[in-house]
Design a protein around this motif. Structure first.
Motif, short mmCIF file in Angstrom:
data_model
loop_
_atom_site.label_atom_id
_atom_site.label_comp_id
_atom_site.label_asym_id
_atom_site.label_seq_id
_atom_site.Cartn_x
_atom_site.Cartn_y
_atom_site.Cartn_z
N LYS A 1 53.19 25.11 52.05
CA LYS A 1 51.82 24.69 52.38
C LYS A 1 50.83 25.48 51.54
O LYS A 1 50.88 26.71 51.51
CB LYS A 1 51.56 24.93 53.86
CG LYS A 1 50.25 24.35 54.36
CD LYS A 1 50.09 24.64 55.86
CE LYS A 1 48.83 24.03 56.39
NZ LYS A 1 48.62 24.41 57.81
N LEU B 1 54.26 16.56 59.19
CA LEU B 1 55.60 16.80 58.65
C LEU B 1 56.61 15.82 59.23
O LEU B 1 57.56 15.41 58.55
CB LEU B 1 56.05 18.24 58.93
CG LEU B 1 55.29 19.33 58.18
CD1 LEU B 1 55.96 20.68 58.43
CD2 LEU B 1 55.24 19.04 56.69
N ASP C 1 62.59 21.05 53.16
CA ASP C 1 61.80 22.27 53.03
C ASP C 1 60.40 21.91 52.56
O ASP C 1 60.23 21.17 51.59
CB ASP C 1 62.42 23.20 51.97
CG ASP C 1 63.80 23.69 52.38
OD1 ASP C 1 64.13 23.60 53.58
OD2 ASP C 1 64.54 24.14 51.50
N PHE D 1 61.62 21.48 64.20
CA PHE D 1 60.70 22.21 63.32
C PHE D 1 60.93 23.72 63.42
O PHE D 1 61.07 24.28 64.51
CB PHE D 1 59.24 21.93 63.74
CG PHE D 1 58.87 20.48 63.64
CD1 PHE D 1 59.22 19.59 64.65
CD2 PHE D 1 58.17 20.00 62.56
CE1 PHE D 1 58.89 18.24 64.56
CE2 PHE D 1 57.83 18.67 62.45
CZ PHE D 1 58.19 17.78 63.45
N SER D 2 60.91 24.36 62.27
CA SER D 2 60.94 25.83 62.25
C SER D 2 60.21 26.31 61.00
O SER D 2 59.93 25.52 60.09
CB SER D 2 62.38 26.35 62.27
OG SER D 2 63.09 25.86 61.16
N LYS D 3 59.92 27.60 60.99
CA LYS D 3 59.33 28.16 59.78
C LYS D 3 59.86 29.57 59.57
O LYS D 3 60.36 30.21 60.49
CB LYS D 3 57.80 28.13 59.83
CG LYS D 3 57.14 29.10 60.79
CD LYS D 3 55.62 29.01 60.66
CE LYS D 3 54.95 30.04 61.55
NZ LYS D 3 53.47 29.95 61.52
N GLU E 1 57.60 29.07 54.71
CA GLU E 1 58.39 27.90 54.32
C GLU E 1 58.73 27.17 55.61
O GLU E 1 59.18 27.80 56.57
CB GLU E 1 59.67 28.37 53.63
CG GLU E 1 60.51 27.26 53.05
CD GLU E 1 61.70 27.82 52.27
OE1 GLU E 1 61.48 28.61 51.33
OE2 GLU E 1 62.84 27.47 52.63
N TYR E 2 58.50 25.88 55.63
CA TYR E 2 58.73 25.09 56.83
C TYR E 2 60.05 24.36 56.69
O TYR E 2 60.24 23.62 55.72
CB TYR E 2 57.58 24.09 57.04
CG TYR E 2 56.27 24.80 57.27
CD1 TYR E 2 55.78 24.99 58.56
CD2 TYR E 2 55.53 25.31 56.19
CE1 TYR E 2 54.59 25.68 58.77
CE2 TYR E 2 54.34 25.99 56.40
CZ TYR E 2 53.88 26.18 57.69
OH TYR E 2 52.71 26.87 57.90
N LYS E 3 60.95 24.59 57.62
CA LYS E 3 62.28 23.98 57.57
C LYS E 3 62.35 22.91 58.64
O LYS E 3 62.20 23.20 59.84
CB LYS E 3 63.33 25.07 57.83
CG LYS E 3 64.74 24.61 57.61
CD LYS E 3 65.10 24.81 56.16
CE LYS E 3 66.51 24.38 55.86
NZ LYS E 3 66.79 24.44 54.43
N ILE E 4 62.56 21.69 58.21
CA ILE E 4 62.56 20.57 59.15
C ILE E 4 63.93 19.91 59.12
O ILE E 4 64.47 19.62 58.05
CB ILE E 4 61.50 19.50 58.72
CG1 ILE E 4 60.15 20.16 58.43
CG2 ILE E 4 61.39 18.39 59.74
CD1 ILE E 4 59.56 20.91 59.58
N ARG F 1 63.15 33.35 60.56
CA ARG F 1 63.01 31.94 60.99
C ARG F 1 62.73 31.86 62.48
O ARG F 1 63.36 32.56 63.29
CB ARG F 1 64.27 31.14 60.66
CG ARG F 1 64.08 29.66 61.00
CD ARG F 1 65.27 28.80 60.64
NE ARG F 1 65.47 28.73 59.21
CZ ARG F 1 66.38 27.92 58.65
NH1 ARG F 1 67.11 27.14 59.41
NH2 ARG F 1 66.53 27.90 57.34
N PHE G 1 50.69 20.09 52.64
CA PHE G 1 52.13 20.35 52.64
C PHE G 1 52.75 19.73 51.38
O PHE G 1 52.33 18.66 50.93
CB PHE G 1 52.80 19.75 53.87
CG PHE G 1 52.54 20.52 55.13
CD1 PHE G 1 53.18 21.73 55.36
CD2 PHE G 1 51.66 20.04 56.10
CE1 PHE G 1 52.95 22.45 56.53
CE2 PHE G 1 51.43 20.75 57.27
CZ PHE G 1 52.06 21.96 57.48
#
Lengths: 271, 266
Positions: free
Chosen positions: A235, A213, A232, A188-190, A176-179, A204, A240
């Motif tokens: 992908k 993104l 959130d 940016f994090s995942k 899950e990509y947390k922007i 994370r 995405f």
């Protein structure tokens, strides 16, 4: 010294802004408008703040934001419109899709009319209260059905007007990509999806910028009139999908998040 | 004549929705009514040419926004109905336009009890998302303020005076005197529309630049000052008390079809 008005509820005040307020108070005068204690009267308000920051999304918070926007030129972060759209999942899905941002297929079905999606997740339609995502997972004959407990609680058992569920096609994603979007800055994090590991912070980690993104983040914030948000993404097959957008993100999860947000507000404040 | 497929988004199949269906059917169109029983908001709705948004309940509004985003014509426009549904939005919009509205108060039960001046009563309690008289009641004292879980309550200052129910369809205005807080369906007495009420309606309609085809406003003329206060807007009333010339159903039917054609031509 600039004056910053924080429109907040007791929950956020107690649990989410300690470091932020400590830092902000070293840089600005801070006034607090606490939802549970504030009486809003549209004829008896006089503001001398340079900026307002919404750190809650209840009805009074939104009404006060609207009042300030209508009656003054003081910036409100986030705007009434942005906050309203962000809490209305169905509406923001409609607007984001219209803007060309890929989001998973979705529908609103009355109770009793099942989703046509093979795998789906049921989400709350109005995301206004302070509680966490509690997934209920069912696997039947190769079909994955996930429901957010909040969505099931939201259905009013006595009022047929609210007997609806929001279905989102389930996107199987490794991460899950947390922007975080804070003004022009994007972070940016995942992490592993919550269904894989409910402790989201355990996995994370910060990641390099993903231009695609970043573009989606800018576009979503523009469409929804937000200046501060977390988004959130999942992908699947190199595509995405934006699955959630939050107008009051927990910036404590971001390295120096409290300082970044405070500095952003001071920069945006009216001079 | 083109063979249009028209959807009606309505809480019920009877009353105005049913009458509109008959009217449009008599003109040769195919009509489906979607109620909360059969309304699924997804791509399957796209097989109609356009929609009539009869109800401004939340899920019909959602359907309206969804359809509009998919380039379907929706009459009235969902945003216009939504503004009239959300009391915060409509209150501030009216102020922006220059119409008088009662003073409003929002707070938790505790805040209201502790901070409202007892001499300021009575107030009118209204749901933030609502229309008409549903959930509306007079609050005469602190003791009558009761909300679940200390939720945010919306109060309006009660305006003492004559209550008007003012319908408008296109350029026609039909004004009635109504009992305070009564719904649209109680018996009302028709009066000649006062000039200041006419001006108020034109001001309200003018803001929407031709997109407000019909509707109604609940207006109170304050006894002490004679000023007009708008206390409730309505985007698609039943027109139960229309006691003026011509049939409201036929007029609305024609207006909607004309509006659809104009929109398509543009």
């Amino acid at each position: 010294m600039k004056k910053v008005g924080i429109i907040i509820d007791k929950y956020h005040l107690k649990y989410k802004v300690t470091e932020f307020l400590k830092y902000l108070r070293s840089k600005a005068d801070v006034s607090l408008y606490i939802e549970e204690e504030f009486l809003l009267n549209d004829k008896k308000l006089d503001f001398d703040e340079n900026i307002f920051f919404l750190k809650a999304k209840g009805d009074l918070v939104l009404a006060l934001a609207k009042l300030i926007e209508e009656e003054t030129s003081i910036p409100v972060i986030n705007s009434y419109k942005g906050s309203w759209l962000a809490i209305n999942r169905f509406l923001n899905s409609v607007y984001l899709q219209k803007a060309g941002i890929p989001i998973p297929d979705f529908s609103l079905n009355p109770i009793g009319i099942p989703s046509t999606y093979h795998d789906y997740i049921i989400k709350n339609i109005i995301d206004q209260k302070n509680y966490k995502f509690i997934p209920i997972v069912h696997k039947e004959n190769g079909q994955l059905k996930v429901a957010d407990q909040r969505a099931l609680d939201e259905v009013d058992k006595t009022d047929p007007r609210y007997n609806y569920l929001y279905y989102q096609k389930f996107i199987k994603s490794k991460f899950e990509y947390k922007i975080y979007g804070i003004g022009e800055e994007v972070y940016f994090s995942k992490q592993l999806p919550i269904l894989v590991n409910p402790n989201k912070m355990e996995t994370r980690k910060e990641i390099e910028e993903i231009p695609e993104l970043k573009e989606y983040c800018y576009k979503a914030m523009e469409v929804m009139n937000l200046e501060l948000a977390s988004l959130d993404f999942l992908k699947s097959k190199d595509q995405f999908y934006l699955t959630d957008i939050n107008c009051t993100p927990n910036f404590n999860y971001l390295k120096n998040g409290h300082q970044i947000v405070a500095n952003f507000l001071l920069k945006r404040a009216k001079t | 004549m083109e063979n249009l497929n028209i959807g009606i988004l309505s809480k019920r199949k009877t009353m105005m929705a049913g009458k509109l269906k008959s009217c449009l059917k008599n003109k040769g169109f195919n009509i489906s009514i979607y109620t909360l029983e059969n309304l699924v908001i997804n791509e399957t709705l796209l097989n109609h040419d356009f929609y009539i948004l009869k109800s401004k309940s939340l899920f019909f509004l959602y359907a309206g926004f969804f359809l509009e985003a998919k380039n379907k014509v929706v009459i009235p426009k969902p945003q216009i109905s939504f503004i009239q549904k959300n009391r915060i939005q409509s209150h501030f919009l009216m102020r922006r336009i220059g119409l008088l509205t009662p003073e409003i108060y929002l707070g938790t039960q505790e805040t209201l009890k502790n901070q409202l001046d007892p001499n300021e009563y009575p107030f009118i309690l209204k749901p933030i998302m609502g229309s008409g008289s549903k959930g509306v009641k007079v609050i005469n004292s602190h003791e009558e303020i009761n909300s679940e879980n200390n939720a945010i309550t919306y109060l309006e200052k009660y305006i003492q005076g004559i209550h008007y129910n003012v319908y408008f369809i296109d350029e026609k205005i039909c004004t009635l005197i109504k009992p305070p807080l009564a719904n649209e369906h109680v018996d009302m007495k028709k009066i000649e529309t006062p000039n200041d009420v006419k001006e108020l309606i034109f001001k309200w309609k003018g803001y929407f630049k031709g997109n407000l085809l019909f509707g109604h406003l609940d207006i109170v003329r304050e006894e002490s000052s004679g000023n007009l206060y708008v206390v409730d807007p309505g985007s698609f009333p039943e027109f139960t008390n229309w006691k003026c010339d011509s049939s409201p159903v036929e007029s609305i039917c024609n207006l909607i079809i004309d509006n659809y054609r104009k929109t398509k031509d543009n």
